[in-house]
Design an enzyme around this catalytic site. Structure first.
Site, mmCIF file in Angstrom:
data_model
loop_
_atom_site.group_PDB
_atom_site.id
_atom_site.type_symbol
_atom_site.label_atom_id
_atom_site.label_comp_id
_atom_site.label_asym_id
_atom_site.label_seq_id
_atom_site.Cartn_x
_atom_site.Cartn_y
_atom_site.Cartn_z
ATOM 1 N N ASN A 93 -0.226 80.305 119.239
ATOM 2 C CA ASN A 93 -1.456 79.597 118.896
ATOM 3 C C ASN A 93 -1.563 78.421 119.859
ATOM 4 O O ASN A 93 -0.944 77.378 119.653
ATOM 5 C CB ASN A 93 -1.398 79.119 117.438
ATOM 6 C CG ASN A 93 -2.666 78.402 117.015
ATOM 7 O OD1 ASN A 93 -3.581 78.191 117.811
ATOM 8 N ND2 ASN A 93 -2.723 77.999 115.755
ATOM 9 N N ARG A 144 -3.762 83.828 118.493
ATOM 10 C CA ARG A 144 -4.889 83.339 117.706
ATOM 11 C C ARG A 144 -5.994 82.926 118.672
ATOM 12 O O ARG A 144 -5.784 82.124 119.575
ATOM 13 C CB ARG A 144 -4.486 82.123 116.867
ATOM 14 C CG ARG A 144 -5.652 81.543 116.062
ATOM 15 C CD ARG A 144 -5.279 80.253 115.378
ATOM 16 N NE ARG A 144 -6.385 79.716 114.588
ATOM 17 C CZ ARG A 144 -6.812 78.445 114.657
ATOM 18 N NH1 ARG A 144 -6.223 77.599 115.465
ATOM 19 N NH2 ARG A 144 -7.809 78.047 113.913
ATOM 20 N N HIS A 184 -11.164 80.066 110.060
ATOM 21 C CA HIS A 184 -9.987 80.216 109.177
ATOM 22 C C HIS A 184 -9.974 81.595 108.536
ATOM 23 O O HIS A 184 -9.366 81.795 107.487
ATOM 24 C CB HIS A 184 -9.963 79.141 108.067
ATOM 25 C CG HIS A 184 -9.772 77.749 108.563
ATOM 26 N ND1 HIS A 184 -10.352 76.665 107.919
ATOM 27 C CD2 HIS A 184 -9.091 77.244 109.625
ATOM 28 C CE1 HIS A 184 -10.020 75.568 108.577
ATOM 29 N NE2 HIS A 184 -9.261 75.887 109.618
ATOM 30 N N ARG A 207 -13.236 65.662 111.103
ATOM 31 C CA ARG A 207 -14.569 66.228 111.273
ATOM 32 C C ARG A 207 -15.463 65.831 110.103
ATOM 33 O O ARG A 207 -15.025 65.779 108.959
ATOM 34 C CB ARG A 207 -14.505 67.756 111.366
ATOM 35 C CG ARG A 207 -13.714 68.273 112.543
ATOM 36 C CD ARG A 207 -13.674 69.789 112.527
ATOM 37 N NE ARG A 207 -12.623 70.295 113.405
ATOM 38 C CZ ARG A 207 -11.899 71.372 113.168
ATOM 39 N NH1 ARG A 207 -12.112 72.079 112.058
ATOM 40 N NH2 ARG A 207 -10.974 71.763 114.004
ATOM 41 N N GLU A 258 -0.662 82.382 108.306
ATOM 42 C CA GLU A 258 -1.502 82.957 109.352
ATOM 43 C C GLU A 258 -0.673 83.672 110.417
ATOM 44 O O GLU A 258 -1.112 84.678 110.981
ATOM 45 C CB GLU A 258 -2.356 81.854 109.978
ATOM 46 C CG GLU A 258 -3.406 81.295 109.017
ATOM 47 C CD GLU A 258 -4.108 80.072 109.556
ATOM 48 O OE1 GLU A 258 -5.235 80.217 110.056
ATOM 49 O OE2 GLU A 258 -3.524 78.974 109.482
#
Length: 406
Positions: free
Chosen positions: A14, A95, A184, A245, A388
């Site tokens: 990732n 990813r 996600h 964010r 993940e």
């Protein structure tokens, strides 16, 4: 460690703009052979933390680019007895944040795929270019191991048109691929599947709300095995209040910041993605620190927390209406798995809807899937740790297996 022990394992990468998170995992047995993260890549004082065979080490050294980071990572594996070049890896799973309209299944990386990921990188300029750097490094240093891209947006590819479409001019939207993609997705798909397994119910007969709450945060509504809505949109900026964010805001604010405040596009991008959310509200984006500050009476921390919970409850309520029937609400990711107060406050005073939280169960800290609702709660409330890396490894192994069989 012998090559036989790692045969069929998947190296999951990732890659961020200045980081590289990795894990070597066996998809079938879920065994993790090693994992780690390199940070501040490009600096003379970059660091890499590596865990293998029960030992954890951190080294500070110069890593000018991701290629150097992958090379050093491979050296650390070798020191622990795993030669990635001869370990019998089945794949390197990458990813990739944005798949656009093109990629909605895990995909074997080819020069043509790299070209297309590059083309759509304008949809995720903070993420896809970094993901491509990781892909290039793996293909150069492990040329005999197939690379597979697993896309964050894939799970939400088939959102209903009413949920995926923004109310803007259709010609403009179609020409520039403007729609709600969701993110996600790997986590939402994995956790919703685990929730069904935990409850012993068919995945395609379960109505769920999944709350992925980390520094980035998103919610999804999943009906009969398919997502019908999600909080993130064309970019990961839409939706819940996050660590840095803003989440949802009036689009007119962007125009105001440009026209009246005279901020440029890049300045606004930085403001909304890196200087907003919890950090913008109280100067902190670590929930542990925010909780400590609230306990000490810090009003800005309390205000940030209340805004975070308010937005979260709005999405939960909206998804309850959209689903009609809710069987399970599941919390996952760093905040969702560890912040008991967030879980309690997000679902407080909802007994009239059949949601009852067991305070003792909710306070329990565990890395295992668990139920935190009471025995008489009409809706099961769960905490399911996300994984993940395992999900990416499984998908990558499946792609390579299908390709070999074909």
């Amino acid at each position: 460690m012998s090559a036989a022990a790692t045969a069929g394992a998947v190296l999951v990468l990732n890659a961020g703009s200045s980081s590289l998170k990795y894990q070597l995992v066996q998809p079938d047995t879920e065994e993790v052979f090693a994992e780690g993260i390199a940070e501040r890549i490009g600096d003379h004082d970059a660091s890499i933390t590596h865990e293998q065979a029960g030992s954890k080490t951190t080294e500070i050294r110069a890593m000018p680019d991701h290629l150097a980071a992958v090379e050093f990572m491979m050296g650390l594996f070798a020191e622990g007895g795993i030669d990635l070049g001869t370990a019998g890896l089945s794949a390197v799973g990458h990813r990739v944040v944005h798949g656009g309209r093109t990629f909605y299944e895990p995909t074997l990386i080819t020069p043509e795929v790299i070209s297309e990921i590059t083309r759509i990188s304008s949809l995720a300029p903070l993420h896809n270019p970094a993901n491509l750097i990781g892909i290039a490094a793996a293909r150069e240093l492990l040329p005999d191991v197939p690379s597979v891209g697993v896309f964050d947006t894939a799970f939400f590819h088939a959102l209903p048109d009413a949920a995926a479409t923004y109310a803007i001019d259709r010609g403009v939207a179609d020409l520039h691929a403007i729609r709600r993609y969701g993110f996600h997705g790997t986590s939402h798909e994995y956790v919703s599947g685990q929730a069904a397994e935990f409850l012993g119910r068919p995945y395609d007969d379960l109505h769920q709300i999944v709350l992925h709450l980390g520094n980035g945060a998103s919610a999804s509504a999943i009906s009969d095995g398919a997502p019908i809505d999600t909080s993130m949109g064309m970019t990961p900026l839409e939706g819940l209040v996050m660590g840095t964010r803003s989440g949802d805001l009036d689009p007119g604010i962007v125009l105001h910041l440009n026209r009246v405040v005279h901020l440029g596009v890049d300045q606004i991008d930085t403001l909304l993605n890196k200087q907003s959310g919890l950090k913008g509200l109280c100067g902190e984006n670590d929930f542990r620190t925010i909780t400590e500050k609230m306990d000490a009476g810090d009003e800005s921390a309390r205000r940030a927390y209340d805004i975070y919970i308010n937005r979260l409850r709005k999405y939960i309520g909206a998804y309850m209406i959209q689903l009609g029937r809710v069987d399970a609400i599941t919390f996952t990711a760093g905040v969702g798995e560890n912040a008991a107060s967030v879980r309690a406050d997000a679902l407080a005073d909802l007994e009239m809807y059949g949601i009852r939280i067991d305070a003792e169960r909710n306070a329990l800290r565990s890395r295992e899937p668990r139920r935190i609702s009471t025995a008489d709660s009409a809706i099961d409330v769960l905490v399911i740790p996300t994984n993940e890396e395992l999900a990416i490894a499984r998908q990558a192994a499946e792609v390579v297996g299908s390709s070999s069989a074909g």
